[in-house]
Scaffold this active site. Sequence first.
Site, PDB file in Angstrom:
ATOM      1  N   CYS A 248       0.911  -1.169   0.000  1.00 36.17           N
ATOM      2  CA  CYS A 248       0.000   0.000   0.000  1.00 36.17           C
ATOM      3  C   CYS A 248       0.934   1.199   0.000  1.00 36.17           C
ATOM      4  O   CYS A 248       1.144   1.844   1.018  1.00 36.17           O
ATOM      5  CB  CYS A 248      -0.866  -0.011   1.249  1.00 36.17           C
ATOM      6  SG  CYS A 248      -1.921  -1.452   1.383  1.00 36.17           S
ATOM      7  N   ALA A 249       1.506   1.489  -1.138  1.00 39.76           N
ATOM      8  CA  ALA A 249       2.766   2.236  -1.161  1.00 39.76           C
ATOM      9  C   ALA A 249       2.651   3.750  -1.334  1.00 39.76           C
ATOM     10  O   ALA A 249       3.577   4.471  -0.978  1.00 39.76           O
ATOM     11  CB  ALA A 249       3.647   1.680  -2.268  1.00 39.76           C
ATOM     12  N   ALA A 250       1.571   4.228  -1.911  1.00 37.90           N
ATOM     13  CA  ALA A 250       1.517   5.654  -2.272  1.00 37.90           C
ATOM     14  C   ALA A 250       1.372   6.550  -1.030  1.00 37.90           C
ATOM     15  O   ALA A 250       0.715   6.146  -0.070  1.00 37.90           O
ATOM     16  CB  ALA A 250       0.330   5.897  -3.201  1.00 37.90           C
ATOM     17  N   GLY A 252       4.583   6.910  -1.455  1.00 41.04           N
ATOM     18  CA  GLY A 252       5.913   6.354  -1.672  1.00 41.04           C
ATOM     19  C   GLY A 252       6.968   6.783  -0.668  1.00 41.04           C
ATOM     20  O   GLY A 252       8.158   6.567  -0.892  1.00 41.04           O
ATOM     21  N   GLY A 253       6.556   7.357   0.450  1.00 38.06           N
ATOM     22  CA  GLY A 253       7.528   7.796   1.462  1.00 38.06           C
ATOM     23  C   GLY A 253       8.372   6.619   1.957  1.00 38.06           C
ATOM     24  O   GLY A 253       9.608   6.683   1.971  1.00 38.06           O
ATOM     25  N   LYS A 254       7.692   5.539   2.331  1.00 39.34           N
ATOM     26  CA  LYS A 254       8.439   4.397   2.893  1.00 39.34           C
ATOM     27  C   LYS A 254       9.140   3.627   1.777  1.00 39.34           C
ATOM     28  O   LYS A 254      10.230   3.097   1.967  1.00 39.34           O
ATOM     29  CB  LYS A 254       7.503   3.518   3.718  1.00 39.34           C
ATOM     30  CG  LYS A 254       6.886   4.296   4.890  1.00 39.34           C
ATOM     31  CD  LYS A 254       6.055   3.438   5.812  1.00 39.34           C
ATOM     32  CE  LYS A 254       5.332   4.278   6.847  1.00 39.34           C
ATOM     33  NZ  LYS A 254       4.211   5.082   6.305  1.00 39.34           N
ATOM     34  N   ASP A 270      -0.287   0.066  -5.354  1.00 40.37           N
ATOM     35  CA  ASP A 270      -1.326   0.881  -4.723  1.00 40.37           C
ATOM     36  C   ASP A 270      -2.601   0.782  -5.552  1.00 40.37           C
ATOM     37  O   ASP A 270      -2.568   0.621  -6.767  1.00 40.37           O
ATOM     38  CB  ASP A 270      -0.906   2.346  -4.569  1.00 40.37           C
ATOM     39  CG  ASP A 270      -1.668   3.037  -3.437  1.00 40.37           C
ATOM     40  OD1 ASP A 270      -1.134   3.132  -2.310  1.00 40.37           O
ATOM     41  OD2 ASP A 270      -2.821   3.459  -3.672  1.00 40.37           O
ATOM     42  N   CYS A 368      -1.373   4.264  10.876  1.00 40.49           N
ATOM     43  CA  CYS A 368      -1.188   5.536  11.597  1.00 40.49           C
ATOM     44  C   CYS A 368      -2.458   5.779  12.418  1.00 40.49           C
ATOM     45  O   CYS A 368      -3.022   6.861  12.400  1.00 40.49           O
ATOM     46  CB  CYS A 368      -0.858   6.688  10.660  1.00 40.49           C
ATOM     47  SG  CYS A 368      -2.026   6.921   9.322  1.00 40.49           S
TER      48      CYS A 368
HETATM   49  C1  LIG Z   1      -1.178   4.886   4.727  1.00 43.33           C
HETATM   50  S1  LIG Z   1      -1.207   5.116   3.022  1.00 43.33           S
HETATM   51  C2  LIG Z   1       0.373   4.533   2.575  1.00 43.33           C
HETATM   52  C3  LIG Z   1       1.482   5.503   2.825  1.00 43.33           C
HETATM   53  C4  LIG Z   1       2.793   5.068   2.186  1.00 43.33           C
HETATM   54  N1  LIG Z   1       3.178   3.738   2.606  1.00 43.33           N
HETATM   55  C5  LIG Z   1       3.923   6.021   2.472  1.00 43.33           C
HETATM   56  O1  LIG Z   1       4.730   5.782   3.377  1.00 43.33           O
HETATM   57  O2  LIG Z   1       4.026   7.028   1.760  1.00 43.33           O
HETATM   58  C6  LIG Z   1      -2.240   3.817   2.506  1.00 43.33           C
HETATM   59  C7  LIG Z   1      -2.284   3.625   1.006  1.00 43.33           C
HETATM   60  O3  LIG Z   1      -3.011   2.420   0.759  1.00 43.33           O
HETATM   61  C8  LIG Z   1      -3.691   2.549  -0.460  1.00 43.33           C
HETATM   62  N2  LIG Z   1      -4.710   1.490  -0.471  1.00 43.33           N
HETATM   63  C9  LIG Z   1      -5.918   1.483   0.134  1.00 43.33           C
HETATM   64  N3  LIG Z   1      -6.517   0.290  -0.052  1.00 43.33           N
HETATM   65  C10 LIG Z   1      -5.656  -0.455  -0.781  1.00 43.33           C
HETATM   66  C11 LIG Z   1      -5.700  -1.775  -1.309  1.00 43.33           C
HETATM   67  N4  LIG Z   1      -6.753  -2.573  -1.085  1.00 43.33           N
HETATM   68  N5  LIG Z   1      -4.664  -2.210  -2.034  1.00 43.33           N
HETATM   69  C12 LIG Z   1      -3.583  -1.413  -2.250  1.00 43.33           C
HETATM   70  N6  LIG Z   1      -3.496  -0.161  -1.786  1.00 43.33           N
HETATM   71  C13 LIG Z   1      -4.510   0.316  -1.062  1.00 43.33           C
HETATM   72  C14 LIG Z   1      -4.179   3.970  -0.459  1.00 43.33           C
HETATM   73  O4  LIG Z   1      -4.418   4.414  -1.782  1.00 43.33           O
HETATM   74  C15 LIG Z   1      -3.006   4.691   0.202  1.00 43.33           C
HETATM   75  O5  LIG Z   1      -2.142   5.202  -0.778  1.00 43.33           O
END
Ligand SMILES: C[S@@+](CC[C@H](N)C(=O)[O-])C[C@H]1O[C@@H](n2cnc3c(N)ncnc32)[C@H](O)[C@@H]1O
Length: 419
Positions: A248-250, A252-254, A270, A368
């Site tokens: 769940c990358a967007a 993309g910070g991590k 994502d 979070c």
């Molecule tokens: C907490 S954010 C991730 C932050 C990211 N890891 C970072 O450090 O920048 C959660 C992400 O999960 C994505 N998401 C939500 N449901 C999802 C799914 N079923 N499969 C993949 N990505 C999903 C959202 O679009 C969102 O970008």
Amino acid sequence: MENIQLAALGVVLQVMKEGRNLNQVLDEAQSQSWMPAQRAALQDLSYGTLRYYGQLCALLELLLKKPLEEERVRCLLLVALYQLQYSKAAQYAVVNHAVRAVRTVNARFGGLVNAILRNFLRNQAALLVQAAHSKSGRYSYQAWWMDMLQAQYGEASLAILDAGNLHPPMSLRVNHRRITTEDYLAQLNLQGIPARIIAPAALQLEKPVAVNKLPGFSEGLVSVQDAGAQYAAQLLAIQEGMRVLDACAAPGGKTAHILECTQVELVAVDKDALRLERIAQNLQRLNLTAQLIHGDAADPQAWWDGLPFQRILADVPCSASGVVRRHPDIKWLRRKKDIASFAAQQLDILRALWPLLARQGKLLYVTCSVFQQENQQVIARFLELQADAQRLDIAIPEQLFPDDQHDGFFYALLEKKQF
Ligand SMILES: C[S@@+](CC[C@H](N)C(=O)[O-])C[C@H]1O[C@@H](n2cnc3c(N)ncnc32)[C@H](O)[C@@H]1O
């Protein structure tokens, strides 16, 4: 100033009445040809009014002799009360501008706005004490939110609520592929930007600054990232050459942090195509590469190539209750039922990702959130269902609460047993 007050009332109303996301509404409101100082003022008024919305409503109720149905006038008063209580703006200017602003909303209310704001200034101290008699007037959260935290943490929940109303620090992650934390700190000092080192790659700025003022930002020397989020790369203990999934990358910070630490084969997934583009932009700025996939982490069969991953990061969608100081709209937009629905989604994602993990591979579960339903309870249920999963100890507390160093996060590290 009345233009800013009017714009802020529009922003706050769109969040509170239409359930819209604060940042999106602000982006739209700011696209007019405003000066940076006006944009900053609109942001402050909108964020501040939402941060203290419960208290400001309680104050307004005390000041009104009869109910005020006119929503836009109500909201203008909340914005002006925020300014009088929390901003450095001259009090007479706040009142005069609000009286002028209300003429464009509903001219009949000029006298009322003037009387209410002046009455507030005359009786400020006593009104604040009275407003704090109700929990919402004291802490500015929905009742179910405060009850849920109270049930979990007892008296300690009050400090968590207060911490969520503070201004968040601005922290940076130094790109260790390019520069050491110490050398970047020296660059900041040269630019007159005071900061201190708070973790191996994390610097906290004394005061937030625009990213374009950060030396080498566009060349990828540094990124904006909370120090609490920077534990993920460390806890995963990734070694060179591993195959790693960030599920769940967007934005993309991590993902970027992992790539800055180690040379690995990284697949970043994502579900949100627009947010996936932001990973691409961030990686490009940092000169890093990953395979980006638009896909659902709960349905890997649609995108997985069948090769196992030695490490998986599951930074799952959550209530974001640990980051409300950065997103005060969340305090008002979440509904109680959302928490159970997030927990179900989180368990689904975990269960779907588990078969992708290699034997003795590690999966890091991150939220979070500060709600146990999304954290300890999801992990406990997963461990009941998945016999080949075991939880590993980590070097930090599993639950981080928002404080002066970092936001609120939950971390659980799971390992797939050898068998
Ligand atoms: C907490 S954010 C991730 C932050 C990211 N890891 C970072 O450090 O920048 C959660 C992400 O999960 C994505 N998401 C939500 N449901 C999802 C799914 N079923 N499969 C993949 N990505 C999903 C959202 O679009 C969102 O970008």
